[in-house]
Design a protein around this motif. Structure first.
Motif: not given
Lengths: 464, 464
Positions: B394, B398, B402
């Motif tokens: 995870r 992320k 981004h």
């Protein structure tokens, strides 16, 4: 509102920015720049500047904003509500020199223009490329900047919508001199509040448009016009909702009365193809195949005849169509020439309320003792109602005019309409906007104005 | 932002307004109301209310505004950017009970609806009257209120434009509880700043739409779809500007890759009519005569073949068309089902830059180590780019997400594009809007928000 008067130092600064030759001062300013196309509103700016680009306008705005000087943007001055009149003197910025067509992008079907380009120049340019810019206001010598600032509509709104629908992007100089681009050469946008749609229709009070990216369509291959005489105006107009309901899609549906046609014949020194009937609908259909158009106009012709039309006159040659539409284009000038002074009401009502509204103008004509002529866009509910002074004393005319306006706008509101369909609010219609929009919306508009222009220097005294 | 938590007294007040049966509290609130359709954004409102009308919403807003309580409006929760997630708890107002079609006005060609009516309900209703509401987003179970709040676009924007173009009027409850009507059953409007256009696309941050008057068109008589296989995606997409340039007017031009089609076949358990090629364009043409449509699609077929298309598959039966378009409609769900988690980028770029942007997504895929799938509206430049987590940790996902987003939105801006074509900014894309819109525009947007909602209680933490 208190603005700084222009000083010699200001003139020198402006000459430095734009060049002395693009500055016109005081009594050198032509009378044309003291008014627009209607009414008796006259006010001269202290100085008229003709900048060449956004950068120059930006410099002027920074300077004026710092010093609290009034600035009035000006296109061709063809407005009808005093929107481009320098009510507080100060600087008038004319976009007349910013009149270049900058780019035709055939892959994105857009045309990038400066604000001073005339509507007729855009029409001619895109037609030469077999393309089409649908908005078609009567006044072809208006500038595109002015059209954007009033969200002009014109004849073809029935099928194609209004200026707002054809503006993809705007370069805008804000009151503090910031230059910003809103939108893009993009078809969709959901990226924050639509500032672009705020600028459109804001009549030069929130920013000055310095470039516009317009959306083009392929040019329809064929167009046919129908001139349909009716025994009376009510019959003509009452047919319009039936046409809409029939699911035919005319490009334009205009209504006109014999009296206005006669004015136009006198004015142009040319006969209209028919002026035997009391009232007419003038319709256009466009499309890419004759069959497509025929299907629609045959249906509409049938509806008209069933509803009392006296005849159907078909114009399928370009020459014949141009003669009808040029007469239609001269209505405003023709009515103006028929009287001493006039003012107008540009209301828009739902399409099925047009007949009711026109009937009401007749009642006002009798009750207020004022000659009234109207014509307009029956197909989109936008009426141009002219109240004529003729031989009345000025003061008496003003009194009757005001009473009539109050009643007309009240009725428009009752019918679910608005103050202006396409000419805007400008200086002349502010009190009527207040009535129709109400306190809550006006307060929001005032706060929006304040967000863009906290010192209130840009086109002061307009809209709100 | 500090909001008042809900107390027992508040619950009693709300029950008085809406009825106890239309109030759901705390742990009784279904998990569905804690998120929308994408991402891992989860937050429960303290109370969910289902008012019946504008008056009830007005009472709630007056109360919440006085007390400084957060209010989140909610349609069907099908958004993709967290726009309808109650980031600050408080009251969630669902429009699910306000789901009536109020009036079909055939004389003005308008449909008046409450905000909770679903898109598919509108489509079915107007079709039964031989009319047409053009906006056609993939998610047919979205509410019209949600569509207006994001200015949704959909497939048919190429020819027909977006939701904004079909909203004639809105009844809106403002944050202080005022109920106001913007616009009307009118085709043109130039009466002050267009507050209606501010509300459209404002994602429930400026007001809550409680009624909408939609513009309808006559239903096109015929539609034909072309499925055009290409040897690679670049070839397919590079053909689109040539199609636009040819002056043919397709209703829709979608692009898709084999990988996405295969996901969709797995998801639906149904074969796509063809999945032998690497990439496809899917086009629709509509019109009122076969000749009219044929002229256009023959021209386009010729262009496609000239530019490397492998075949032209024509679907002129309704059944066949529905099978293709239902597969297209399942792409989002199918991609979602193929991975553990995903996020999306809804950029819009000029139509002649789509190929360049898609190429860039490939580069990002490699360089950032993230599986990327895209499909979307090639004809209007609006891409849906999905970044998939698959087996990544995870935190790692992320981080890569981004970095990829920053690069994708940067590139969109360089190409003259915008952050969102139709899904909006919501909570998730705020920082990217800041980048693309820039300080000047953001400051204007903030001041507009403040004008409408000085206490910032309505949909807090969204858009700006």
């Amino acid at each position: 509102m208190n603005f700084q008067p222009i000083t010699q130092a200001d003139l020198e600064f402006l000459a430095n920015i734009c060049g002395q030759e693009n500055l016109i001062c005081g009594s050198e300013i032509h009378e044309d720049f003291s008014h627009d196309e209607l009414g008796d509103l006259h006010r001269f700016p202290e100085i008229l500047v003709l900048p060449a680009n956004a950068r120059e306008i930006s410099e002027i705005m920074k300077y004026a904003n710092q010093r609290g000087m009034a600035v009035t943007p000006r296109g061709q001055g063809t407005g009808l509500v005093g929107g481009s009149v320098a009510m507080h003197g100060g600087i008038m910025i004319s976009t007349a020199r910013m009149n270049r067509i900058l780019e035709l992008d055939q892959e994105n079907l857009t045309l990038t223009v400066e604000p001073g380009v005339l509507l007729m120049e855009i029409a001619a340019y895109v037609e030469a490329h077999d393309l089409f810019y649908p908005p078609d206001p009567g006044e072809k010598s208006a500038s595109i900047g002015g059209n954007i600032s009033t969200n002009a509509g014109g004849m073809r709104a029935v099928k194609y919508g209004v200026t707002r629908d054809y503006v993809r992007a705007l370069e805008v100089v804000l009151p503090d001199g910031e230059i910003t681009w809103l939108g893009g050469k993009i078809v969709k946008n959901s990226s924050g509040y639509s500032l672009k749609d705020l600028i459109i229709g804001s009549e030069g009070t929130l920013g000055i448009v310095t470039k516009a990216v317009l959306r083009l369509l392929p040019r329809p291959v064929k167009a046919i016009s129908l001139l349909v005489p009716f025994p009376c105006l009510e019959k003509a107009i009452e047919t319009v909702p039936l046409i809409i309901q029939s699911k035919a899609v005319p490009t334009a549906i205009e209504y006109m009365e014999r009296a206005v046609i006669e004015n136009s014949e006198d004015f142009l020194g040319k006969k209209f193809p028919d002026s035997s009937a009391d009232a007419y609908l003038l319709l256009t259909f466009d499309g890419n195949t004759r069959e497509d158009i025929e299907k629609d106009y045959e249906k509409v012709a049938h509806i008209c005849l069933k509803n009392g039309a006296l005849d159907i006159l078909i114009s399928d040659t370009q020459e014949r169509q141009e003669s009808i539409w040029s007469a239609r284009g001269a209505f405003l000038e023709a009515i103006k020439a028929s009287t001493t002074e006039m003012d107008e009401c540009d209301v828009v009502v739902p399409r099925n309320r047009v007949a009711e509204f026109v009937r009401f103008t007749r009642q006002i004509e009798k009750e207020e003792g004022l000659r009234i002529r109207s014509f307009g866009h029956a197909g989109d509910g936008n009426l141009h109602v002219y109240l004529l002074r003729d031989q009345l004393e000025r003061d008496e005319f003003k009194t009757r005019l005001h009473k009539s306006f109050v009643r007309l706008y009240d009725r428009a509101r009752e019918l679910g309409g608005q103050v202006s369909g396409e000419h805007g609010i400008g200086f002349a219609k502010r009190s009527f906007l207040e009535e129709v929009a109400g306190k809550v919306q006006l307060s929001l508009m005032r706060q929006i104005k304040h967000a863009f222009d906290p010192k209130g220097i840009l086109n002061p005294g307009k809209v709100i």
